[in-house]
Design a protein around this motif. Structure first.
Motif, PDB file in Angstrom:
ATOM      1  N   ILE A 232       0.870  -1.177   0.000  1.00  0.00           N
ATOM      2  CA  ILE A 232       0.000   0.000   0.000  1.00  0.00           C
ATOM      3  C   ILE A 232       0.901   1.219   0.000  1.00  0.00           C
ATOM      4  CG2 ILE A 232      -1.764   1.276   1.253  1.00  0.00           C
ATOM      5  CD1 ILE A 232      -2.671  -1.402   2.436  1.00  0.00           C
ATOM      6  N   LYS A 233       0.749   2.062  -1.008  1.00  0.00           N
ATOM      7  CA  LYS A 233       1.579   3.258  -1.116  1.00  0.00           C
ATOM      8  C   LYS A 233       0.795   4.458  -0.614  1.00  0.00           C
ATOM      9  CE  LYS A 233       4.285   1.627  -5.000  1.00  0.00           C
ATOM     10  NZ  LYS A 233       4.705   1.873  -6.376  1.00  0.00           N
ATOM     11  N   VAL A 234       1.423   5.217   0.252  1.00  0.00           N
ATOM     12  CA  VAL A 234       0.830   6.442   0.774  1.00  0.00           C
ATOM     13  C   VAL A 234       1.791   7.571   0.446  1.00  0.00           C
ATOM     14  CG1 VAL A 234       0.008   7.633   2.824  1.00  0.00           C
ATOM     15  CG2 VAL A 234      -0.316   5.189   2.617  1.00  0.00           C
ATOM     16  N   TYR A 235       1.327   8.571  -0.266  1.00  0.00           N
ATOM     17  CA  TYR A 235       2.181   9.645  -0.739  1.00  0.00           C
ATOM     18  C   TYR A 235       2.094  10.889   0.137  1.00  0.00           C
ATOM     19  CZ  TYR A 235       2.684   6.768  -4.878  1.00  0.00           C
ATOM     20  OH  TYR A 235       2.962   5.737  -5.728  1.00  0.00           O
ATOM     21  N   THR A 236       1.294  10.853   1.185  1.00  0.00           N
ATOM     22  CA  THR A 236       1.152  12.011   2.039  1.00  0.00           C
ATOM     23  C   THR A 236       1.166  11.566   3.507  1.00  0.00           C
ATOM     24  OG1 THR A 236      -0.258  13.870   2.618  1.00  0.00           O
ATOM     25  CG2 THR A 236      -1.368  11.895   1.856  1.00  0.00           C
ATOM     26  N   ARG A 237       1.589  12.475   4.382  1.00  0.00           N
ATOM     27  CA  ARG A 237       1.627  12.152   5.811  1.00  0.00           C
ATOM     28  C   ARG A 237       0.299  12.409   6.511  1.00  0.00           C
ATOM     29  NH1 ARG A 237       7.106  14.295   8.538  1.00  0.00           N
ATOM     30  NH2 ARG A 237       8.543  12.937   7.426  1.00  0.00           N
TER      31      ARG A 237
END
Length: 104
Positions: A93-98
């Motif tokens: 699972i890629k998350v590009y924001t915090r």
């Protein structure tokens, strides 16, 4: 007083099994046989020689039986559904924001 003898049914809550085929594979084999009968009728109506039709259907039927028995032995009652469900789980699972991790 005469005592009664009761037989215990030990097959309760067990899946259906017929000649080694378990659960849904019985239905798969039945559907395959019906499809092969329809294919035979179509080939015969088209005008192919009957021996050729029988040979093709016999080869396809042997392949169908072998394949379904192999799947039944490999996966069992629920294994194929589990294998198909496992393929749908994402590898990562890629998350590009915090913002997902920041508590507001």
């Amino acid at each position: 007083m005469h005592s009664s003898v009761y037989h215990i049914n030990k097959g309760i809550n067990q899946s259906i099994e017929f000649k080694g085929l378990k659960a849904q594979y019985i239905w798969y084999l039945g559907g395959g046989v019906v499809a092969l009968m329809i294919l035979f009728a179509i080939l015969y109506i088209i005008g192919l020689p009957s021996l050729l039709c029988v040979g093709l259907i016999a080869a396809a039927g042997a392949f169908l039986v072998l394949k379904i028995y192999r799947m039944s032995n490999k996966y069992g009652e629920y294994g194929m559904m589990k294998a198909l469900a496992k393929k749908q789980i994402p590898k990562c699972i890629k998350v590009y924001t915090r913002s997902v991790f920041i508590k507001i």
